[in-house]
Design an enzyme around this catalytic site. Structure first.
Site, PDB file in Angstrom:
ATOM      1  N   ASP A   8      34.277  30.867   9.008  1.00  0.00           N
ATOM      2  CA  ASP A   8      34.566  31.854   7.980  1.00  0.00           C
ATOM      3  C   ASP A   8      33.450  31.705   6.937  1.00  0.00           C
ATOM      4  O   ASP A   8      32.760  30.676   6.893  1.00  0.00           O
ATOM      5  CB  ASP A   8      35.939  31.545   7.375  1.00  0.00           C
ATOM      6  CG  ASP A   8      36.240  32.418   6.181  1.00  0.00           C
ATOM      7  OD1 ASP A   8      36.091  33.646   6.305  1.00  0.00           O
ATOM      8  OD2 ASP A   8      36.595  31.875   5.113  1.00  0.00           O
ATOM      9  N   ASP A  10      33.386  33.203   3.148  1.00  0.00           N
ATOM     10  CA  ASP A  10      33.833  33.009   1.764  1.00  0.00           C
ATOM     11  C   ASP A  10      34.811  31.838   1.683  1.00  0.00           C
ATOM     12  O   ASP A  10      35.875  31.883   2.292  1.00  0.00           O
ATOM     13  CB  ASP A  10      34.521  34.293   1.255  1.00  0.00           C
ATOM     14  CG  ASP A  10      33.569  35.490   1.240  1.00  0.00           C
ATOM     15  OD1 ASP A  10      32.423  35.320   0.818  1.00  0.00           O
ATOM     16  OD2 ASP A  10      33.990  36.593   1.647  1.00  0.00           O
ATOM     17  N   ASN A 117      30.313  42.496   3.561  1.00  0.00           N
ATOM     18  CA  ASN A 117      29.074  42.117   2.866  1.00  0.00           C
ATOM     19  C   ASN A 117      28.506  40.810   3.399  1.00  0.00           C
ATOM     20  O   ASN A 117      27.641  40.202   2.762  1.00  0.00           O
ATOM     21  CB  ASN A 117      29.351  41.958   1.367  1.00  0.00           C
ATOM     22  CG  ASN A 117      29.842  43.255   0.738  1.00  0.00           C
ATOM     23  OD1 ASN A 117      29.152  44.270   0.800  1.00  0.00           O
ATOM     24  ND2 ASN A 117      31.034  43.235   0.156  1.00  0.00           N
TER      25      ASN A 117
HETATM   26  C1  BG6 Z   1      36.894  37.597   2.744  1.00  0.00           C
HETATM   27  C2  BG6 Z   1      37.329  37.137   1.370  1.00  0.00           C
HETATM   28  O1  BG6 Z   1      35.947  36.735   3.263  1.00  0.00           O
HETATM   29  O2  BG6 Z   1      36.336  38.909   2.674  1.00  0.00           O
HETATM   30  C3  BG6 Z   1      38.294  38.144   0.786  1.00  0.00           C
HETATM   31  O3  BG6 Z   1      37.969  35.868   1.488  1.00  0.00           O
HETATM   32  C4  BG6 Z   1      37.654  39.519   0.769  1.00  0.00           C
HETATM   33  O4  BG6 Z   1      38.652  37.752  -0.511  1.00  0.00           O
HETATM   34  C5  BG6 Z   1      37.216  39.885   2.181  1.00  0.00           C
HETATM   35  O5  BG6 Z   1      38.589  40.479   0.314  1.00  0.00           O
HETATM   36  C6  BG6 Z   1      36.544  41.256   2.270  1.00  0.00           C
HETATM   37  O6  BG6 Z   1      35.317  41.201   1.649  1.00  0.00           O
HETATM   38  P1  BG6 Z   1      34.382  42.431   1.310  1.00  0.00           P
HETATM   39  O7  BG6 Z   1      33.087  41.760   0.939  1.00  0.00           O
HETATM   40  O8  BG6 Z   1      34.247  43.270   2.544  1.00  0.00           O
HETATM   41  O9  BG6 Z   1      35.000  43.184   0.196  1.00  0.00           O
HETATM   42 MG    MG Z   2      37.524  32.426   3.472  1.00  0.00          MG
END
Ligand code: BG6
Ligand code: MG
Length: 219
Positions: A8, A10, A117
């Site tokens: 993973d 984040d 992202n």
């Molecule tokens: C995850 C995070 O990795 O990505 C979440 O833990 C987040 O908090 C999710 O909502 C989606 O991310 P993004 O960058 O597409 O808004």
């Molecule tokens: Mg995570």
């Protein structure tokens, strides 16, 4: 036998939770919605759209799908702008060392993130070269706790689930790994990831030596 690792992003490789928090907080303030760190914790690992729905539910707000998408996009624009300040110094301690070690030992390594992202974050960290496969929020439709993103990553590595270990910091991420038939390593407190096969408080303790010692019959 373990041949692959799926990470993973984040909360495992870097800590973006604070940046997500700031962007959701700004949006919530503009909308007059309540949002605090406790609520932010519930967003760990789940998709952007699921996240805004959690915030709206908490505030007993309902909106059209178009309005929801528009607000989620607004939050994302703020979040993406904040990523510009992320650098190679923003790995969680221990993460770069583990990724380097896995490369040296020749394991297959994939990303399995819910984030759309993810590539931008990896580029800011200069981490793209650590991964053979990148599975992100654009790769599958069903997000965690569905196992789809990890199954996607394993499939692209040509490995069955039981040849892979998933690293996750989110409760729903460990649920996803278990449902998919993967071995799992949880990063964080017992209350959150205590259901993983193996748990570390932080990535700093999550060395390849420790992982191999625990899953010894699989190496
Ligand atoms: C995850 C995070 O990795 O990505 C979440 O833990 C987040 O908090 C999710 O909502 C989606 O991310 P993004 O960058 O597409 O808004
Ligand atoms: Mg995570």
């Amino acid at each position: 036998m373990i041949k692959g690792f799926i990470f993973d992003l984040d909360g495992v490789i870097t800590d973006t939770a604070e940046l997500h928090f700031e962007a959701w907080k700004k949006l919530s303030d503009e909308m007059g919605w309540y949002f605090d760190r406790e609520l932010n914790e519930q967003l760990r690992g789940i998709s952007r759209l699921d996240s805004i729905k959690v915030i709206m539910n908490h505030n007993k707000v309902s909106l059209t799908d178009d309005a929801i998408t528009e607000l989620a996009t607004k939050k994302n624009d703020m979040y993406v702008a904040s990523l510009d300040s992320m650098t190679q110094d923003d790995y969680l301690p221990g993460a770069r060392e583990l990724l380097t070690h896995l490369r040296t030992e020749g394991f297959n390594v994939a990303l399995g993130s819910a984030s759309k992202n993810a590539i931008k974050v990896l580029e800011q960290l200069n981490a793209t070269h650590f991964f053979d496969v990148i599975g992100d929020g654009n790769s599958v439709t069903k997000s965690k706790p569905a196992p789809d993103i990890f199954l996607y990553a394993a499939d692209k590595m040509n490995l069955p689930a039981n040849n892979c270990i998933v690293f996750e910091d989110a409760e729903k991420g460990i649920d996803a790994a278990k449902t998919g038939g993967f071995y799992s390593v949880g990063i964080g407190p017992e209350e959150r990831v205590g259901h993983a096969d193996l748990r570390f408080n932080t990535m700093k303790e999550a060395t390849l030596f420790e992982v191999k010692s625990f899953f010894k019959e699989l190496f």
